[in-house]
Write a protein that holds these residues in place. Structure first.
Motif, PDB file in Angstrom:
ATOM      1  N   GLU A  48      58.789 -67.121  43.021  1.00  0.00           N
ATOM      2  CA  GLU A  48      59.870 -67.915  42.405  1.00  0.00           C
ATOM      3  C   GLU A  48      59.366 -69.310  42.084  1.00  0.00           C
ATOM      4  OE1 GLU A  48      63.296 -68.316  40.955  1.00  0.00           O
ATOM      5  OE2 GLU A  48      64.051 -67.499  42.837  1.00  0.00           O
ATOM      6  N   LEU A  49      59.504 -69.719  40.816  1.00  0.00           N
ATOM      7  CA  LEU A  49      59.098 -71.068  40.415  1.00  0.00           C
ATOM      8  C   LEU A  49      60.217 -72.035  40.766  1.00  0.00           C
ATOM      9  CD1 LEU A  49      56.988 -72.852  39.011  1.00  0.00           C
ATOM     10  CD2 LEU A  49      58.141 -72.360  36.843  1.00  0.00           C
ATOM     11  N   LEU A  50      59.869 -73.096  41.497  1.00  0.00           N
ATOM     12  CA  LEU A  50      60.850 -74.068  41.959  1.00  0.00           C
ATOM     13  C   LEU A  50      60.706 -75.383  41.209  1.00  0.00           C
ATOM     14  CD1 LEU A  50      60.554 -73.441  45.814  1.00  0.00           C
ATOM     15  CD2 LEU A  50      62.149 -72.388  44.195  1.00  0.00           C
ATOM     16  N   SER A  51      61.827 -76.074  41.060  1.00  0.00           N
ATOM     17  CA  SER A  51      61.874 -77.374  40.402  1.00  0.00           C
ATOM     18  C   SER A  51      62.156 -78.442  41.449  1.00  0.00           C
ATOM     19  CB  SER A  51      62.980 -77.352  39.340  1.00  0.00           C
ATOM     20  OG  SER A  51      63.197 -78.626  38.793  1.00  0.00           O
ATOM     21  N   VAL A  52      61.584 -79.629  41.273  1.00  0.00           N
ATOM     22  CA  VAL A  52      61.778 -80.728  42.215  1.00  0.00           C
ATOM     23  C   VAL A  52      62.238 -81.953  41.436  1.00  0.00           C
ATOM     24  CG1 VAL A  52      60.732 -82.156  44.016  1.00  0.00           C
ATOM     25  CG2 VAL A  52      59.919 -79.814  43.642  1.00  0.00           C
ATOM     26  N   SER A  53      63.406 -82.493  41.787  1.00  0.00           N
ATOM     27  CA  SER A  53      63.906 -83.672  41.088  1.00  0.00           C
ATOM     28  C   SER A  53      64.589 -84.615  42.057  1.00  0.00           C
ATOM     29  CB  SER A  53      64.883 -83.278  39.971  1.00  0.00           C
ATOM     30  OG  SER A  53      66.213 -83.236  40.451  1.00  0.00           O
ATOM     31  N   HIS A  54      64.819 -85.840  41.590  1.00  0.00           N
ATOM     32  CA  HIS A  54      65.488 -86.840  42.420  1.00  0.00           C
ATOM     33  C   HIS A  54      66.978 -86.580  42.537  1.00  0.00           C
ATOM     34  CE1 HIS A  54      66.450 -88.283  38.439  1.00  0.00           C
ATOM     35  NE2 HIS A  54      67.232 -89.227  38.925  1.00  0.00           N
ATOM     36  N   LEU A  55      67.536 -85.769  41.648  1.00  0.00           N
ATOM     37  CA  LEU A  55      68.968 -85.500  41.676  1.00  0.00           C
ATOM     38  C   LEU A  55      69.323 -84.329  42.572  1.00  0.00           C
ATOM     39  CD1 LEU A  55      69.922 -85.935  37.925  1.00  0.00           C
ATOM     40  CD2 LEU A  55      70.576 -87.429  39.813  1.00  0.00           C
ATOM     41  N   THR A  56      68.530 -83.276  42.501  1.00  0.00           N
ATOM     42  CA  THR A  56      68.920 -82.027  43.158  1.00  0.00           C
ATOM     43  C   THR A  56      67.932 -81.537  44.194  1.00  0.00           C
ATOM     44  OG1 THR A  56      67.923 -80.829  41.300  1.00  0.00           O
ATOM     45  CG2 THR A  56      70.283 -81.253  41.196  1.00  0.00           C
ATOM     46  N   GLY A  57      66.878 -82.308  44.475  1.00  0.00           N
ATOM     47  CA  GLY A  57      65.911 -81.858  45.463  1.00  0.00           C
ATOM     48  C   GLY A  57      65.117 -80.670  44.952  1.00  0.00           C
ATOM     49  N   VAL A  58      64.975 -79.645  45.786  1.00  0.00           N
ATOM     50  CA  VAL A  58      64.185 -78.469  45.436  1.00  0.00           C
ATOM     51  C   VAL A  58      65.136 -77.315  45.122  1.00  0.00           C
ATOM     52  CG1 VAL A  58      62.335 -76.912  46.155  1.00  0.00           C
ATOM     53  CG2 VAL A  58      62.391 -79.266  47.011  1.00  0.00           C
ATOM     54  N   THR A  59      65.057 -76.803  43.901  1.00  0.00           N
ATOM     55  CA  THR A  59      65.941 -75.723  43.473  1.00  0.00           C
ATOM     56  C   THR A  59      65.158 -74.750  42.602  1.00  0.00           C
ATOM     57  OG1 THR A  59      66.619 -77.112  41.603  1.00  0.00           O
ATOM     58  CG2 THR A  59      68.084 -77.065  43.514  1.00  0.00           C
ATOM     59  N   PRO A  60      65.591 -73.467  42.521  1.00  0.00           N
ATOM     60  CA  PRO A  60      64.930 -72.519  41.623  1.00  0.00           C
ATOM     61  C   PRO A  60      64.995 -72.997  40.176  1.00  0.00           C
ATOM     62  CG  PRO A  60      66.299 -71.349  43.197  1.00  0.00           C
ATOM     63  CD  PRO A  60      66.625 -72.816  43.343  1.00  0.00           C
ATOM     64  N   ARG A  61      63.890 -72.962  39.513  1.00  0.00           N
ATOM     65  CA  ARG A  61      63.847 -73.448  38.132  1.00  0.00           C
ATOM     66  C   ARG A  61      64.707 -72.612  37.191  1.00  0.00           C
ATOM     67  NH1 ARG A  61      58.842 -76.417  35.470  1.00  0.00           N
ATOM     68  NH2 ARG A  61      59.567 -76.597  33.329  1.00  0.00           N
ATOM     69  N   ARG A  62      64.854 -71.323  37.516  1.00  0.00           N
ATOM     70  CA  ARG A  62      65.649 -70.435  36.661  1.00  0.00           C
ATOM     71  C   ARG A  62      67.117 -70.855  36.601  1.00  0.00           C
ATOM     72  NH1 ARG A  62      68.367 -67.377  40.407  1.00  0.00           N
ATOM     73  NH2 ARG A  62      67.337 -67.240  42.442  1.00  0.00           N
ATOM     74  N   LEU A  63      67.559 -71.639  37.569  1.00  0.00           N
ATOM     75  CA  LEU A  63      68.951 -72.080  37.594  1.00  0.00           C
ATOM     76  C   LEU A  63      69.159 -73.371  36.825  1.00  0.00           C
ATOM     77  CD1 LEU A  63      69.816 -71.405  41.358  1.00  0.00           C
ATOM     78  CD2 LEU A  63      70.157 -69.901  39.381  1.00  0.00           C
ATOM     79  N   LYS A  64      68.086 -73.931  36.281  1.00  0.00           N
ATOM     80  CA  LYS A  64      68.189 -75.227  35.621  1.00  0.00           C
ATOM     81  C   LYS A  64      67.802 -75.102  34.157  1.00  0.00           C
ATOM     82  CE  LYS A  64      67.164 -78.801  38.111  1.00  0.00           C
ATOM     83  NZ  LYS A  64      68.517 -79.099  38.587  1.00  0.00           N
TER      84      LYS A  64
END
Length: 466
Positions: A48-64
């Motif tokens: 699973e590819l994860l996304s990291v941002s200042h708004l949402t922390g660590v979340t699955p990239r597919r959900l963004k």
């Protein structure tokens, strides 16, 4: 209950100016005592590819809705496991980090830190603490780079940082209290966002009626010949955008960013009806001159149209400030049509239906300039375009005032939440007594409930992705 929070009875000096006084019984350890850097690489790239941002922390990239460049292969990406701390090295100073609840992979440029066995740091507490403005400011001080857009927080600097460490049972109490408080704040924010959604729906209906049928009470309609719009006023026509407007694409140059330079208008700047350059990136004058070649210098009255990421977002230029188009946008102008009218059309449900058909089956949300030129536009006589714009400007102003007021209320709630979290995890407030009075069932449900995200989270995330 939040109003019942009190300070701790005893404090001691942390010995650090940026941290100040801390509860006397709390520990203060360097991060290397609590985390260790891990560099496990994916052999298949199928995780699973994860996304990291200042708004949402660590979340699955597919959900963004992140639409930045995607690598052809994810082989070699860093593997992270639930409980790991993932840091976006380039944007740590914006608190673009978080403790992941997901197993997956992240950019090889990120830092992955695994809790030390027996270190005593609860993952959920670490996620709250290390994303506070207090720590973000310290990340910035410890990062190195020629300017803010190039600052990097390297592992050796992060692992030297002092980290607050309450006793484990107190960390658990803090996590429980914040789950309850966040739940209450999230419900309030969602309720306000629903009101904004209803107002926006009404606003869209008014726009759609005006730009497809006009504002006259009685109007003669004729078949349009278009399946998306059955009838139009008799003195209107449906026209391909290219017949009345000129479309100029951006230069597709990757330019360097500087602190003080010429503004660039990209995806984020076209989120509203009017172009907003307040948070734009900037480039050097010599690059600006290349970007505006071929009559690409934007002028007052031009439209800047987004053809990637938030496809269809469009803003009118209402400034004489000199700027250039950045990536993923194009310029639309006309000498004899009302540009505000076209902007209203491009913001209408009629236009959204066209774009939805264009994007059916697309892996990435992107349209070409040829697609934009082919968009069908209802075109009334110029004098009627002017009247429609005057009507909409007046009629929609009350909706803008209402949604603006509610949006400010949401911002205040989010600011309050930030201050509350910062105060609790830094020891300004003692939650131990209050947390004993919380209902177990409600808190258990809220621990798994997603935290409210900003409406424009995905757009902002693009600025904090590697």
């Amino acid at each position: 209950m939040i109003g019942d929070l009190k300070p701790y009875a005893d404090y001691r000096d942390s010995g650090l100016d940026w941290l100040g006084s801390i509860p006397a019984h709390w520990g203060l350890l360097r991060a290397k005592r609590l985390f260790r850097e891990v560099d496990e690489r994916s052999k298949t790239g199928k995780e699973e590819l994860l996304s990291v941002s200042h708004l949402t922390g660590v979340t699955p990239r597919r959900l963004k809705n992140v639409t930045m460049f995607m690598a052809e292969s994810n082989v070699g990406h860093k593997v992270c496991r639930p409980g790991d701390l993932v840091v976006n090295t380039l944007w740590a100073w914006m608190a673009a980090l978080g403790v992941t609840r997901h197993a997956g992979i992240v950019s090889p440029a990120y830092g992955v830190y695994r809790p030390v066995e027996g270190g005593g740091m609860l993952p959920a507490f670490a996620d709250h603490l290390l994303r506070t403005p207090l720590y973000a400011a310290e990340y910035q001080r410890r990062s190195t780079g020629v300017n803010s857009s190039r600052l990097r927080l390297y592992p050796e600097q992060f692992l030297r940082m002092p980290v607050l460490l309450p006793p484990p049972d107190e960390q658990a109490a803090i996590v429980r209290f914040l789950a309850w408080a966040n739940g209450r704040l999230d419900r309030a924010i969602r309720a306000k966002r629903k009101v904004i959604a209803l107002l926006t729906e009404q606003k869209q209906a008014i726009i759609n009626r005006a730009v497809t049928r006009g504002i006259a009470e009685a109007v003669q309609l004729i078949p349009s010949g278009n399946s998306l719009l059955e009838h139009i006023p008799a003195d209107w026509e449906l026209s391909a955008l290219r017949r009345r407007w000129q479309v100029l694409d951006c230069k597709h140059l990757t330019v360097p960013f500087v602190e003080n330079g010429t503004p660039l208008a990209s995806v984020v700047q076209v989120r509203n009806f009017t172009l907003d350059l307040s948070s734009c990136k900037r480039t050097k004058p010599e690059w600006f001159r290349q970007l505006i070649e071929g009559d690409r210098r934007p002028k007052r009255g031009d439209l800047i149209y987004c053809r990637n990421a938030s496809v269809g977002s469009c803003a009118i230029v209402d400034t004489d400030v000199e700027f250039a188009m950045g990536q993923d946008v194009c310029l639309i102008r006309s000498r004899d049509q009302n540009q505000r009218f076209l902007n209203y059309v491009l913001h209408s449900p009629f236009m959204k239906r066209q774009l939805d058909l264009l994007l059916v089956g697309s892996t990435f949300k992107r349209i070409n300039v040829s697609d934009i030129k082919a968009l069908t536009i209802p075109v009334p006589p110029k004098v009627e375009q002017d009247s429609i714009c005057n009507y909409l400007d007046t009629e929609l102003s009350r909706f803008d005032v209402a949604t603006g007021r509610i949006a400010r209320e949401i911002d205040l709630l989010r600011e309050y939440r930030t201050r509350l979290i910062a105060g609790v995890v830094a020891g300004t407030f003692d939650v131990r007594t209050v947390v004993k009075t919380l209902p177990d069932e409600e808190v258990a449900d809220l621990l798994d409930e997603p935290v409210d995200e900003a409406d424009d989270a995905d757009l902002v995330d693009e600025a904090t992705e590697a």
